[in-house]
Design an enzyme around this catalytic site. Structure first.
Site, PDB file in Angstrom:
ATOM      1  N   ASP A 187       0.822  -1.211   0.000  1.00  0.00           N
ATOM      2  CA  ASP A 187       0.000   0.000   0.000  1.00  0.00           C
ATOM      3  C   ASP A 187       0.857   1.262   0.000  1.00  0.00           C
ATOM      4  O   ASP A 187       2.047   1.232   0.320  1.00  0.00           O
ATOM      5  CB  ASP A 187      -0.956   0.010   1.198  1.00  0.00           C
ATOM      6  CG  ASP A 187      -0.225  -0.095   2.534  1.00  0.00           C
ATOM      7  OD1 ASP A 187       0.762  -0.856   2.629  1.00  0.00           O
ATOM      8  OD2 ASP A 187      -0.626   0.583   3.499  1.00  0.00           O
ATOM      9  N   GLU A 230       0.036  -1.299   5.745  1.00  0.00           N
ATOM     10  CA  GLU A 230       1.139  -0.831   6.592  1.00  0.00           C
ATOM     11  C   GLU A 230       0.997   0.640   6.935  1.00  0.00           C
ATOM     12  O   GLU A 230       1.352   1.068   8.048  1.00  0.00           O
ATOM     13  CB  GLU A 230       2.474  -1.075   5.875  1.00  0.00           C
ATOM     14  CG  GLU A 230       3.717  -0.794   6.721  1.00  0.00           C
ATOM     15  CD  GLU A 230       4.228   0.637   6.629  1.00  0.00           C
ATOM     16  OE1 GLU A 230       5.126   1.005   7.404  1.00  0.00           O
ATOM     17  OE2 GLU A 230       3.712   1.395   5.787  1.00  0.00           O
TER      18      GLU A 230
END
Length: 383
Positions: A82, A144
């Site tokens: 991400d 994350e």
């Protein structure tokens, strides 16, 4: 088949072109399913077994574990899929189009950290995975940038115990073996509203918060005195008061006040220990005003992390790079992967580019990163 794998720059381009933004705001948050599918197909083409793992508590997000080789131990290469959201008004390029200019690759996630997977895939072109003596694992995680839910869930559920792991966050290829953690809390005090002309008929939440802040600042001083780790540039746990809000009018007794704070614990300090210290610090206020003070997490806490400095992974990587391991103040998924095996944070690109408009990775990192990945695979999986 390896000949089906696109060229390095085309892999990079496809990763950047596939949006996978993580955000606490639902309108901005995106699934990483398309990116996981891309990675899964490429690793299958290289002969890896691929498992895609839905991550509970997320908005349709997934981890991917690609594995090859037999037996125990081996090497885990990990990273997150991400990115943070982007500020459209501050970017001068399309965040989702990889562009090269003046020795730099621009795009959202070039440094932090989709690009790491392009380096892994490219390095594996020259590795005969059928001849590995120990297994090689590639982990791609979700979320994350917000909750670290992907790494948390993987660490909680996997039976894997590799010999060691490398997380490819942008460290400018300087190996990192320790970092602080992060705890963010909301302190809420519920008072009782009333007209300011008669203070005795209410309970002013701002005044109670003033008392609470005094105890919190005393905790800050105690943390600085009691805990020390010389390798950090700020060698003690920090405590910051970041946001406060209370009341709605000058002539009303404040009924509610809220303070947001964070603590950056050193490696070795447990989250339970810190929560206990905070609760002890606030106990005088809670005891004087029962039921009026609460402490809630703003985000899931992240513990500090440290890889033993004498571990073989540290020795090997320091020798390969000719550089000593460092400690840093920012957070990564390392505390969760470290529960499985000794872990280093090491990857191309600069942390100064993370979360910045016109994010880029300098092309000077391409050759040494590819060489490093090849070398660590040979060292930990061939011998």
């Amino acid at each position: 088949m390896k000949n089906k794998l696109p060229p390095f720059i085309e892999i990079y381009r496809a990763l950047i072109a596939t949006p996978s933004i993580s955000a606490t705001e639902e309108a901005l948050d995106q699934s990483n399913a398309d990116l996981i599918t891309l990675l899964a197909d490429w690793f299958k083409d290289l002969g890896f077994n691929v498992e895609v793992q839905p991550v509970p508590g997320t908005r349709n997000k997934f981890n991917m574990l690609a594995s090859t080789g037999q037996g125990a131990g081996g090497l885990l290469l990990a990273g997150h899929t991400d990115t943070v959201p982007f500020d459209d008004g501050r970017w001068t390029r399309d965040p989702f189009t990889l562009t090269e200019h003046d020795g730099k690759l621009y795009g959202l996630g070039t440094a932090d950290m989709k690009g790491f997977f392009a380096f892994i895939l490219d390095a594996l072109r020259d590795v005969d995975v059928t001849k590995l003596a120990k297994p090689l694992y590639i982990l791609a995680t979700a979320d994350e940038e917000t909750s670290m839910a992907g790494a948390r869930y993987f660490a909680e559920t996997t039976a894997l115990r590799p010999d060691c792991a490398i997380i490819g966050e942008p460290t400018s290829l300087q190996p990192v073996r320790a970092h602080k953690g992060h705890i963010s809390n909301a302190i809420r005090i519920q008072g009782q509203s009333g007209h300011s002309s008669d203070p005795a008929r209410g309970v002013n939440a701002i005044e109670l918060m003033h008392d609470a802040i005094g105890h919190i600042l005393q905790l800050r001083d105690n943390l600085k005195e009691r805990y020390h780790y010389e390798a950090f540039t700020v060698p003690y746990p920090t405590l910051n008061l970041g946001h406060i809000h209370g009341g709605d009018a000058s002539n009303r007794i404040c009924a509610c006040c809220e303070l947001h704070m964070d603590i950056r614990p050193l490696p070795g300090m447990t989250l339970n220990e810190l929560n206990g210290l905070l609760n002890d610090a606030l106990a005088p206020v809670s005891e004087r005003w029962p039921g009026r003070l609460t402490v809630d997490e703003l985000h899931p806490p992240i513990p500090g992390y440290e890889c033993p400095p004498n571990h073989q992974l540290v020795e090997v990587v320091e020798k390969l790079l000719g550089a000593k391991t460092e400690v840093v103040n920012y957070c990564t998924e390392a505390p969760f992967i470290q529960t499985l095996c000794p872990t280093l944070v090491l990857g191309p690109g600069s942390i100064n580019q993370a979360h910045q408009p016109d994010e880029y990775l300098e092309t000077r990192f391409i050759k040494p990163t590819r060489e490093l990945i090849t070398q660590v695979i040979h060292h930990f999986c061939w011998h």
